[in-house]
Design an enzyme around this catalytic site. Sequence first.
Site, PDB file in Angstrom:
ATOM      1  N   ARG A   2     -27.828 -33.675  17.166  1.00  0.00           N
ATOM      2  CA  ARG A   2     -26.528 -33.909  16.535  1.00  0.00           C
ATOM      3  C   ARG A   2     -25.709 -32.642  16.366  1.00  0.00           C
ATOM      4  O   ARG A   2     -24.580 -32.695  15.941  1.00  0.00           O
ATOM      5  CB  ARG A   2     -26.724 -34.585  15.171  1.00  0.00           C
ATOM      6  N   VAL A   3     -26.288 -31.485  16.653  1.00  0.00           N
ATOM      7  CA  VAL A   3     -25.505 -30.257  16.555  1.00  0.00           C
ATOM      8  C   VAL A   3     -25.126 -29.815  17.951  1.00  0.00           C
ATOM      9  O   VAL A   3     -24.066 -29.280  18.194  1.00  0.00           O
ATOM     10  CB  VAL A   3     -26.306 -29.165  15.833  1.00  0.00           C
TER      11      VAL A   3
END
Length: 502
Positions: A365-366
């Site tokens: 998710r980063v």
Amino acid sequence: MGIKAEEISALIKKQIENYQSEIEVSDVGTVISVGDGIARVHGLDNVMAGELVEFSNGAMGMAQNLESNNVGIVILGPFAEIREGSDVKRTGRIMEVPVGEELIGRVVNSLGQPVDGLGPINTTKTRPIESPATGVMDRKSVDQPLQTGIKAIDALVPIGRGQRELIIGDRQTGKTSVAIDTILNQADQDMICIYVAIGQKESTVRATVETLRKNGALDYTIVVTASASQPAPLLFLAPYAGVAMGEEFMFNGKHVLIVYDDLSKQASAYRELSLLLRRPPGREAFPGDVFYLHSRLLERAAKLNDTLGGGSITALPFVETQAGDISAYIPTNVISITDGQIFLQSDLFFSGVRPAINAGLSVSRVGGSAQIKAMKKVAGTLRLDLASFRELEAFAQFGSDLDKATKAKLDRGARTVEVLKQDLNKPLKVEKQVMILYALTRGHLDDVAVADIRRFEAEYLNWLEHNHSELLDEIRTTGNLPKEDAINAAIAEFKKTFVATA
Ligand SMILES: Nc1ncnc2c1ncn2[C@@H]1O[C@H](COP(=O)(O)OP(=O)(O)OP(=O)(O)O)[C@@H](O)[C@H]1O
Ligand SMILES: [Mg+2]
């Protein structure tokens, strides 16, 4: 230099005063009952939660349950000689571990004591193993990549410094290997690695340490081990001990990679300890605070802002699933705390796709902000392409007529799978990853037979190193993709020398 009598007497007076106050602190209690590594102790009215206590045989304990007329203490060592009625002393200290550079290259237990037979560790610094996670304002968003050297991860689910990425899969699917290869790839990345082995066999840990040593990775790695034969409290403490060691480096502006192998075993150890302490059991008999057990650990991974030195702790927690069930209790808990997961699937592993990463169920998710520009350009849609290839592949098995576009997709997919395969302990530098992924995604591999892909890759990268190292250098130093014409020309030149089998 003269000696002043009044100074000396003042010092002695001060010593005497302190001496008295020390005695006051060390309250003594008595053991009421003992068994299974847990002691109930009476008389330690002022003991703090988490405080270290000392038993008469020298074993240490940690105060856990503070109740109205007794204290539940977990014993961190041999408990055979502890008897009902023996003394227990308070130490006034919260549980802490030694920290600092001196630990690098060593194998220690959950208390920070060396277990590698290389003599004592000479460090004076310590840190409490439980400490609050870095606050919101002290953090910065993740913006630097952590290169794992594994093509399938760096291209599909990139990891940034300060991120927490879960590695999840059944037993024997190559989880540990992913961590070891990632550590090996940190050799020139200015990264300190901490490998926390929880509840593993002594022989497995031994083999891991040997692999690290053989590849020169022990020069920047600390191994914390609480093996399967250790009492449950030590298994429960090992990850906290590891992250405390990491925090010392992070707050000094350094970058740390910490691997928890694995948190399911830590959760089981904590369940054992909680049940013995008579805490009420909940779902799957885990205590109510098993979520907090992992969240407070993983929240300590962070990327600090520049005023605090910009250090980071990147965490790779592991969770073992049963029959690929990622929706069980502990897996879902940890998935919700982390910034993404890498799912290793056993049927992929057994069909020879190694590392066995399931592209559809893995995310970061980063991610994007943690990739260099060149990698973003070549691998942008690779993960989705691969996931849709897997779906198509399932349909194509029915043998219906395929249109041209579908056929092309399937061909490209088969080559993608080949390119993403990687041997054990062979991490690949990011510039080389970019060059082979460029060839793949721009269609230069479409006319190479699937069986030849891996040999093509090896020979191509080797050839580049000798004939076009300037392309590799450009990616390494600038992070940008070199002129596409130049790369295309290089590939065409190489293809003339490549001999296909069959
Ligand atoms: N990329 C790879 N290529 C070839 N073999 C591999 C690869 N990755 C792992 N293996 C092999 O697979 C076996 C299992 O790997 P590993 O120990 O990393 O799995 P694990 O999931 O950590 O297992 P466990 O559940 O026992 O901890 C090992 O023998 C290892 O050598
Ligand atoms: Mg393992």
